[in-house]
Design a protein around this motif. Structure first.
Motif, PDB file in Angstrom:
ATOM      1  N   LYS A 149      60.731  71.607  28.197  1.00 47.15           N
ATOM      2  CA  LYS A 149      60.332  71.307  29.571  1.00 47.15           C
ATOM      3  C   LYS A 149      59.761  69.888  29.693  1.00 47.15           C
ATOM      4  O   LYS A 149      59.573  69.186  28.697  1.00 47.15           O
ATOM      5  CB  LYS A 149      59.304  72.331  30.049  1.00 47.15           C
ATOM      6  N   VAL A 150      59.464  69.521  30.939  1.00 45.79           N
ATOM      7  CA  VAL A 150      58.883  68.205  31.219  1.00 45.79           C
ATOM      8  C   VAL A 150      57.515  68.401  31.861  1.00 45.79           C
ATOM      9  O   VAL A 150      57.390  69.063  32.894  1.00 45.79           O
ATOM     10  CB  VAL A 150      59.785  67.377  32.152  1.00 45.79           C
ATOM     11  N   ILE A 151      56.502  67.831  31.234  1.00 47.56           N
ATOM     12  CA  ILE A 151      55.135  67.899  31.751  1.00 47.56           C
ATOM     13  C   ILE A 151      54.712  66.503  32.183  1.00 47.56           C
ATOM     14  O   ILE A 151      55.078  65.504  31.553  1.00 47.56           O
ATOM     15  CB  ILE A 151      54.163  68.451  30.679  1.00 47.56           C
ATOM     16  N   ALA A 152      53.965  66.414  33.286  1.00 44.94           N
ATOM     17  CA  ALA A 152      53.430  65.128  33.745  1.00 44.94           C
ATOM     18  C   ALA A 152      51.913  65.160  33.691  1.00 44.94           C
ATOM     19  O   ALA A 152      51.285  66.166  34.046  1.00 44.94           O
ATOM     20  CB  ALA A 152      53.895  64.823  35.159  1.00 44.94           C
ATOM     21  N   LEU A 153      51.326  64.065  33.227  1.00 43.57           N
ATOM     22  CA  LEU A 153      49.876  63.869  33.222  1.00 43.57           C
ATOM     23  C   LEU A 153      49.589  62.656  34.091  1.00 43.57           C
ATOM     24  O   LEU A 153      50.207  61.613  33.913  1.00 43.57           O
ATOM     25  CB  LEU A 153      49.359  63.649  31.802  1.00 43.57           C
ATOM     26  N   ARG A 154      48.650  62.764  34.995  1.00 46.75           N
ATOM     27  CA  ARG A 154      48.439  61.686  35.972  1.00 46.75           C
ATOM     28  C   ARG A 154      47.021  61.118  35.924  1.00 46.75           C
ATOM     29  O   ARG A 154      46.042  61.849  35.741  1.00 46.75           O
ATOM     30  CB  ARG A 154      48.748  62.231  37.364  1.00 46.75           C
ATOM     31  N   ALA A 155      46.916  59.796  36.070  1.00 47.16           N
ATOM     32  CA  ALA A 155      45.626  59.116  36.220  1.00 47.16           C
ATOM     33  C   ALA A 155      45.731  58.152  37.393  1.00 47.16           C
ATOM     34  O   ALA A 155      46.752  57.479  37.563  1.00 47.16           O
ATOM     35  CB  ALA A 155      45.259  58.353  34.946  1.00 47.16           C
ATOM     36  N   ASP A 156      44.692  58.071  38.210  1.00 49.18           N
ATOM     37  CA  ASP A 156      44.654  57.084  39.291  1.00 49.18           C
ATOM     38  C   ASP A 156      43.992  55.813  38.774  1.00 49.18           C
ATOM     39  O   ASP A 156      43.137  55.856  37.883  1.00 49.18           O
ATOM     40  CB  ASP A 156      43.939  57.624  40.524  1.00 49.18           C
ATOM     41  N   ILE A 157      44.364  54.651  39.325  1.00 48.50           N
ATOM     42  CA  ILE A 157      43.989  53.390  38.679  1.00 48.50           C
ATOM     43  C   ILE A 157      43.254  52.406  39.588  1.00 48.50           C
ATOM     44  O   ILE A 157      42.873  51.322  39.129  1.00 48.50           O
ATOM     45  CB  ILE A 157      45.229  52.691  38.070  1.00 48.50           C
ATOM     46  N   ASP A 158      43.032  52.729  40.862  1.00 49.39           N
ATOM     47  CA  ASP A 158      42.451  51.755  41.789  1.00 49.39           C
ATOM     48  C   ASP A 158      40.936  51.853  41.852  1.00 49.39           C
ATOM     49  O   ASP A 158      40.337  52.877  41.537  1.00 49.39           O
ATOM     50  CB  ASP A 158      43.049  51.905  43.186  1.00 49.39           C
ATOM     51  N   HIS A 175      37.747  55.957  38.128  1.00 45.87           N
ATOM     52  CA  HIS A 175      39.170  55.810  37.817  1.00 45.87           C
ATOM     53  C   HIS A 175      39.389  54.997  36.540  1.00 45.87           C
ATOM     54  O   HIS A 175      40.417  55.149  35.876  1.00 45.87           O
ATOM     55  CB  HIS A 175      39.909  55.159  38.989  1.00 45.87           C
ATOM     56  N   ASP A 176      38.428  54.141  36.202  1.00 46.21           N
ATOM     57  CA  ASP A 176      38.531  53.400  34.936  1.00 46.21           C
ATOM     58  C   ASP A 176      38.537  54.357  33.748  1.00 46.21           C
ATOM     59  O   ASP A 176      39.260  54.139  32.764  1.00 46.21           O
ATOM     60  CB  ASP A 176      37.386  52.384  34.808  1.00 46.21           C
ATOM     61  N   THR A 177      37.763  55.437  33.832  1.00 41.00           N
ATOM     62  CA  THR A 177      37.760  56.433  32.749  1.00 41.00           C
ATOM     63  C   THR A 177      39.073  57.206  32.722  1.00 41.00           C
ATOM     64  O   THR A 177      39.571  57.552  31.649  1.00 41.00           O
ATOM     65  CB  THR A 177      36.582  57.422  32.898  1.00 41.00           C
ATOM     66  N   HIS A 178      39.632  57.467  33.890  1.00 39.71           N
ATOM     67  CA  HIS A 178      40.906  58.203  33.953  1.00 39.71           C
ATOM     68  C   HIS A 178      42.023  57.415  33.265  1.00 39.71           C
ATOM     69  O   HIS A 178      42.847  57.987  32.537  1.00 39.71           O
ATOM     70  CB  HIS A 178      41.296  58.485  35.404  1.00 39.71           C
ATOM     71  N   ILE A 179      42.057  56.098  33.525  1.00 35.63           N
ATOM     72  CA  ILE A 179      43.073  55.249  32.885  1.00 35.63           C
ATOM     73  C   ILE A 179      42.923  55.309  31.370  1.00 35.63           C
ATOM     74  O   ILE A 179      43.900  55.519  30.634  1.00 35.63           O
ATOM     75  CB  ILE A 179      42.933  53.781  33.342  1.00 35.63           C
TER      76      ILE A 179
END
Length: 422
Positions: free
Chosen positions: A87-96, A129-133
């Motif tokens: 399968k295909v899994i996506a992991l997302r982080a916001d960057i702004d 968001h810096d931690t998410h990146i």
């Protein structure tokens, strides 16, 4: 007997493999913190995350991933193909970042200045968001190192403009989807996290179904009749009508919305009217937000706002125009997928540290991804031990404990292995 002996021979290899992954995660922490500090010192506003995107893309390319840039203006996608199909899994982080002037003594404090909507301001990662990146970059490094254990494909989505694009521009999750972020290969499930300054380090919070609210921006224009301030009877006062409308709107929440089902909020955040103390103006403008966690309640509230605003304005001789702009949908955690990955979260944080939470009236455009594919969004603790008065998000004093990030890497990594290899 032969089967049991074979299993026993294989068991040390599995344990050894997991030990290697745990060791690699622990060893990435120094890089993780360095990345976070870099992004914190070099924040960029929505749709302007150029240097941020460059650094992310460079890292993903160095890991050997297939990298796409310029998605939704400044978004970056890295694709990691495991050694086995699946399968295909996506992991997302916001960057702004946000137009907030940082107010603390951190050694990596942002000193960046800019002009936002004609106002000079600082720029700050005042929402984490810096931690998410950094967390997603570290996760990509761990998974790339162990791609031989992955059955399927991982898409790392670094999304710009989560806080909303500048006026007149497209951006964020909606534009990423429009430009194919969930296709080629098609994503089966997506996961995201948000660090929280009021949740203790080491804790994960989750909720099935609606975890964050839909966000509507509304504008109400009240039209009256201009006159001298000393003769209100010769005109129609839009300011007085606006006050009545604001008061009336709150009765929708307090008397019509079934708050025992889900929370809801109507807030008027801005009022503009008039030019002089002795002139009743021709018009007034109210701008605000509606937050809901249930689609039917959302529809009811919007319909009643239209009806009530019109009726109140007409009762006092005025007219009204009202418009709504949807900023985010309800961040909806798929119940089956949430149940599936809950053991993964408990595995990395312990059952005692994975807590069921109540919904929040904050909004997240991760919700648009969840409208297309099943998804789960959860909160990660970032509050330092012993903190008694944590600083809220979107404030000049906001801060996060670096030690909270490693659990985010563990969570994303464990979810990926468990979801793809199940």
């Amino acid at each position: 007997m032969k089967y049991i002996l074979t299993l026993l021979l294989l068991l040390p290899c599995v344990v050894f493999s997991q030990a290697n992954i745990d060791k690699d995660i622990a060893n990435v922490e120094e890089k993780l913190i360095d990345w976070r500090h870099y992004f914190h010192q070099n924040p960029e506003l929505s749709n302007r995350e150029y240097k941020t995107a460059e650094k992310i893309a460079e890292h993903l390319e160095n890991l050997g991933l297939d990298v796409e840039t310029g998605i939704a203006k400044t978004g970056v996608i890295g694709i990691l193909k495991g050694d086995q199909p699946g399968k295909v899994i996506a992991l997302r982080a916001d960057i702004d970042a946000l137009p907030v002037t940082e107010r603390n003594n951190l050694p990596f404090k942002s000193e960046v200045r800019t002009t936002f909507l004609n106002t000079e301001t600082g720029v700050m990662h005042a929402c984490g968001h810096d931690t998410h990146i950094a967390i997603l970059m570290a996760t990509a490094e761990i998974l790339a190192k162990h791609k031989d254990k992955i059955k399927g494909t991982v898409k790392f989505i670094f999304q710009p403009a989560e806080e909303g694009p500048p006026p007149g521009e497209e951006g964020g999750a909606k534009l990423m989807i429009k430009e194919g972020a969930l296709e080629n290969p098609k994503v089966d499930a997506i996961f995201g996290l948000h660090i929280n300054s009021e949740t203790p380090v080491g804790t994960i919070k989750y909720k099935t179904e609606g975890i964050m609210a839909s966000v509507e921006r509304f504008v109400i224009t009240v039209k009256g009749k201009q006159t001298h301030g000393s003769q209100p009877w010769s005109g129609v006062d839009p300011i007085m009508i606006s006050a009545k409308i604001i008061d009336g709107l709150q009765t929708i929440i307090s008397r019509e919305a079934k708050l025992t089902d889900e929370a809801a909020v109507i807030t008027v955040g801005k009022i503009t009217a008039g030019t002089r103390f002795n002139i009743i103006p021709e018009s007034a403008e109210l701008i605000g937000t509606v937050r809901t966690l249930d689609p039917k309640m959302r529809e009811m509230i919007i319909n009643r706002m239209r009806e009530m605003s019109k009726s109140i304005a007409e009762a006092y001789g005025g007219e009204v125009e009202i418009s709504f702009q949807n900023n985010t949908s309800i961040t909806y955690n798929d119940p089956e997928l949430t149940a599936q990955i809950l053991p993964s979260l408990q595995k990395v944080a312990s059952k005692e540290k994975v807590e069921l939470m109540k919904a929040t009236t904050g909004g997240e455009d991760f919700s648009y991804f969840q409208e297309k594919v099943p998804g789960v969004y959860f909160f990660l603790g970032g509050m330092s031990p012993g903190t008694t008065e944590p600083y809220p998000h979107h404030t000049p004093d906001f801060r996060i404990d670096d030690s909270g990030m490693l659990l985010g890497v563990r969570a994303f990594t464990q979810i990926t292995f468990d979801y793809l290899n199940n």
